[in-house]
Write a protein that holds these residues in place. Structure first.
Motif, PDB file in Angstrom:
ATOM      1  N   VAL A 155     -24.107  15.795  31.355  1.00 27.70           N
ATOM      2  CA  VAL A 155     -24.001  15.470  29.933  1.00 27.70           C
ATOM      3  C   VAL A 155     -24.967  16.288  29.068  1.00 27.70           C
ATOM      4  CG1 VAL A 155     -23.172  13.132  30.320  1.00 27.70           C
ATOM      5  CG2 VAL A 155     -25.607  13.517  30.019  1.00 27.70           C
ATOM      6  N   SER A 170     -34.360  10.509  32.152  1.00 26.58           N
ATOM      7  CA  SER A 170     -33.479  10.234  31.009  1.00 26.58           C
ATOM      8  C   SER A 170     -34.177  10.587  29.704  1.00 26.58           C
ATOM      9  CB  SER A 170     -33.074   8.755  30.989  1.00 26.58           C
ATOM     10  OG  SER A 170     -32.451   8.414  32.189  1.00 26.58           O
ATOM     11  N   VAL A 201     -35.885   7.207  36.769  1.00 24.76           N
ATOM     12  CA  VAL A 201     -34.733   7.131  35.864  1.00 24.76           C
ATOM     13  C   VAL A 201     -35.198   7.239  34.407  1.00 24.76           C
ATOM     14  CG1 VAL A 201     -32.938   5.587  34.983  1.00 24.76           C
ATOM     15  CG2 VAL A 201     -33.266   5.822  37.444  1.00 24.76           C
ATOM     16  N   VAL A 202     -36.256   6.500  34.078  1.00 24.31           N
ATOM     17  CA  VAL A 202     -36.748   6.503  32.690  1.00 24.31           C
ATOM     18  C   VAL A 202     -37.270   7.890  32.310  1.00 24.31           C
ATOM     19  CG1 VAL A 202     -38.571   5.595  31.187  1.00 24.31           C
ATOM     20  CG2 VAL A 202     -37.248   4.036  32.616  1.00 24.31           C
ATOM     21  N   VAL A 216     -26.358   9.621  28.088  1.00 25.56           N
ATOM     22  CA  VAL A 216     -27.644   9.579  28.804  1.00 25.56           C
ATOM     23  C   VAL A 216     -28.150   8.141  28.884  1.00 25.56           C
ATOM     24  CG1 VAL A 216     -30.080  10.250  28.694  1.00 25.56           C
ATOM     25  CG2 VAL A 216     -28.323  11.932  28.213  1.00 25.56           C
ATOM     26  N   ILE A 268     -31.504  17.073  24.562  1.00 26.45           N
ATOM     27  CA  ILE A 268     -30.254  17.019  23.788  1.00 26.45           C
ATOM     28  C   ILE A 268     -30.571  17.007  22.288  1.00 26.45           C
ATOM     29  CG2 ILE A 268     -28.336  15.488  23.180  1.00 26.45           C
ATOM     30  CD1 ILE A 268     -28.182  14.768  26.167  1.00 26.45           C
ATOM     31  N   PHE A 273     -36.406   1.500  46.612  1.00 27.65           N
ATOM     32  CA  PHE A 273     -36.432   1.913  45.209  1.00 27.65           C
ATOM     33  C   PHE A 273     -37.770   1.644  44.540  1.00 27.65           C
ATOM     34  CE2 PHE A 273     -31.668   1.575  45.438  1.00 27.65           C
ATOM     35  CZ  PHE A 273     -31.475   2.946  45.311  1.00 27.65           C
ATOM     36  N   THR A 311     -34.154  14.309  29.262  1.00 27.15           N
ATOM     37  CA  THR A 311     -32.810  14.785  28.936  1.00 27.15           C
ATOM     38  C   THR A 311     -32.455  14.450  27.494  1.00 27.15           C
ATOM     39  OG1 THR A 311     -32.236  14.317  31.233  1.00 27.15           O
ATOM     40  CG2 THR A 311     -30.428  14.839  29.768  1.00 27.15           C
ATOM     41  N   LEU A 312     -32.840  13.247  27.049  1.00 25.97           N
ATOM     42  CA  LEU A 312     -32.554  12.841  25.666  1.00 25.97           C
ATOM     43  C   LEU A 312     -33.242  13.771  24.674  1.00 25.97           C
ATOM     44  CD1 LEU A 312     -32.694   8.966  25.156  1.00 25.97           C
ATOM     45  CD2 LEU A 312     -30.853  10.528  24.607  1.00 25.97           C
ATOM     46  N   THR A 352     -31.514  -0.145  40.361  1.00 25.40           N
ATOM     47  CA  THR A 352     -32.865  -0.372  40.903  1.00 25.40           C
ATOM     48  C   THR A 352     -33.304  -1.814  40.674  1.00 25.40           C
ATOM     49  OG1 THR A 352     -33.850   0.433  38.855  1.00 25.40           O
ATOM     50  CG2 THR A 352     -33.595   2.025  40.605  1.00 25.40           C
ATOM     51  N   TRP A 361     -29.491  19.849  19.598  1.00 22.00           N
ATOM     52  CA  TRP A 361     -28.685  19.505  18.423  1.00 22.00           C
ATOM     53  C   TRP A 361     -29.376  19.993  17.147  1.00 22.00           C
ATOM     54  CZ3 TRP A 361     -29.405  15.725  14.417  1.00 22.00           C
ATOM     55  CH2 TRP A 361     -28.288  15.567  13.596  1.00 22.00           C
ATOM     56  N   PHE A 369     -29.533   8.764  45.552  1.00 18.84           N
ATOM     57  CA  PHE A 369     -29.707   8.188  44.214  1.00 18.84           C
ATOM     58  C   PHE A 369     -30.161   9.274  43.223  1.00 18.84           C
ATOM     59  CE2 PHE A 369     -32.386   6.115  41.008  1.00 18.84           C
ATOM     60  CZ  PHE A 369     -31.509   5.156  40.521  1.00 18.84           C
ATOM     61  N   LEU A 373     -31.089   1.969  36.007  1.00 18.51           N
ATOM     62  CA  LEU A 373     -32.051   0.860  35.971  1.00 18.51           C
ATOM     63  C   LEU A 373     -31.429  -0.423  36.530  1.00 18.51           C
ATOM     64  CD1 LEU A 373     -33.816   1.438  32.526  1.00 18.51           C
ATOM     65  CD2 LEU A 373     -34.763   1.792  34.812  1.00 18.51           C
ATOM     66  N   ALA A 408     -38.131   4.127  41.662  1.00 18.10           N
ATOM     67  CA  ALA A 408     -36.889   4.738  41.174  1.00 18.10           C
ATOM     68  C   ALA A 408     -36.690   4.470  39.687  1.00 18.10           C
ATOM     69  CB  ALA A 408     -35.707   4.207  41.980  1.00 18.10           C
ATOM     70  N   ALA A 409     -37.130   3.287  39.220  1.00 16.89           N
ATOM     71  CA  ALA A 409     -36.972   2.970  37.799  1.00 16.89           C
ATOM     72  C   ALA A 409     -37.784   3.952  36.949  1.00 16.89           C
ATOM     73  CB  ALA A 409     -37.412   1.534  37.524  1.00 16.89           C
ATOM     74  N   ALA A 426     -25.351  13.458  37.063  1.00 14.53           N
ATOM     75  CA  ALA A 426     -24.771  12.834  35.867  1.00 14.53           C
ATOM     76  C   ALA A 426     -25.508  13.297  34.610  1.00 14.53           C
ATOM     77  CB  ALA A 426     -24.833  11.315  35.997  1.00 14.53           C
ATOM     78  N   LEU A 427     -26.844  13.350  34.674  1.00 15.25           N
ATOM     79  CA  LEU A 427     -27.613  13.720  33.480  1.00 15.25           C
ATOM     80  C   LEU A 427     -27.441  15.189  33.124  1.00 15.25           C
ATOM     81  CD1 LEU A 427     -30.835  11.621  34.098  1.00 15.25           C
ATOM     82  CD2 LEU A 427     -29.194  11.327  32.255  1.00 15.25           C
TER      83      LEU A 427
END
Lengths: 169, 148
Positions: free
Chosen positions: A25, A67, A63-64, B16, A74, B40, A70-71, B27, A78, A14, B24, A59-60, A21-22
């Motif tokens: 991009v 992300s 991810v947050v 992103v 970016i 997870f 990464t945001l 999970t 920019w 995961f 999300l 895991a959530a 992926a992140l």
């Protein structure tokens, strides 16, 4: 066999997919030819994967956090692209280490580069100390790489060199 | 900045957000839909270990974040400090913590934090846990006060 092994495998897969992926991009600079900050960001992301792998964070949460980082990365990239002034503030500018064959003390001091290290950097460019007079400028770029501008080949002045120049007598 | 350039710059940001949404969703389905409590989300023994470690290092805020909402309301920072001090007076300061699995049933579980203290004592602290919104939360401090 620990009953947790399949979970570790799933979390690793995961994390791998999410990071792949992140990073895909976010642009190529995060890892290759990036600024020192790009490198730090890559390290932070790597540490986050470690937390996910051993279930230190849900895991959530991973991810947050990944992300969001990464945001922001970016967004900063920019802003650097559209505003040269913002770029200078965030990335800094190249530092002059050698000018007309002479070491620039101020630049060496600000980058904590000893003269022996400068010698080493220039040797990597194939310029030993005895050829320093041939160097117009040596700079330490924001990515930490040195760059060289060699003096142009010298030749005697020729008729026609000044043609078309304003103020020609 | 022209509309076209702004849109081009926005595209990676939207990507992103899409990836984050997909992550999300995966999970969420796993934890809330399939009742996954170990893959997870942090498993009970991991939560117990982190909770005791944060207590031992006196990080009251992060430690309280592990408490179930109904328990946290009844356990202010002073209660955590008092419980830890009582434990330390008896066994010494906690130097090492290792989480161990315990019995689990539905939305309740027990985990064990094996601690080594400055006096060399090795004790097993039982930690009760409850599942709240897909996350394991500490349900009380009685395990810490009643260490045999």
């Amino acid at each position: 066999v620990s009953p947790d092994l399949p979970h570790i495998a799933v979390r690793a897969a995961f994390g791998y997919v999410a990071l792949l992926a992140l990073l895909r991009v976010s642009g190529k600079r995060t890892v290759a030819e990036g600024t020192p900050f790009d490198f730090v960001l890559a390290l932070v992301l790597g540490d986050m994967v470690d937390d996910l792998l051993w279930a230190d964070v849900p895991a959530a949460g991973f991810v947050v956090a990944v992300s969001a980082l990464t945001l922001v990365h970016i967004l900063v990239s920019w802003l650097k692209y559209v505003s040269p002034r913002f770029d200078r503030v965030v990335s800094g500018s190249a530092t002059l280490l050698l000018s007309s064959g002479e070491p620039v003390r101020r630049g060496l001091r600000s980058e904590h580069v000893a003269e022996s290290e400068l010698e080493e950097l220039l040797r990597l460019w194939g310029v030993p100390r005895e050829r320093w007079p041939e160097v117009e400028r040596a700079l330490l770029e924001t990515e930490g790489h040195p760059s060289l501008v060699m003096k142009g080949p010298e030749r005697p002045a020729a008729r026609g060199d000044l043609e078309g120049r304003p103020g020609r007598p | 900045v022209s509309g076209g350039r702004a849109l081009a710059a926005l595209r990676p940001a939207l990507s992103v957000l899409t990836i984050a949404g997909a992550g999300l969703a995966v999970t969420g389905v796993s934890v809330l839909g399939l009742r996954d409590g170990r893959c997870f989300t942090s498993p009970p023994e991991q939560v117990a270990e982190q909770f005791v470690r944060k207590l031992a290092t006196r990080r009251w805020g992060p430690a309280r974040a592990h408490l179930a909402p109904e328990v946290g309301a009844a356990l202010p920072e002073e209660a955590l400090r008092g419980t830890l001090l009582a434990f330390e007076e008896r066994w010494g300061a906690i130097e090492q913590v290792e989480g161990r699995t315990g019995p689990e049933s539905g939305s309740g579980a027990w985990a064990f934090a094996k601690v080594t203290t400055s006096s060399g004592a090795r004790r097993t602290v039982p930690v009760p846990l409850l599942r709240r919104d897909g996350v394991w939360r500490v349900a009380g401090l009685e395990g810490l006060t009643a260490v045999p």
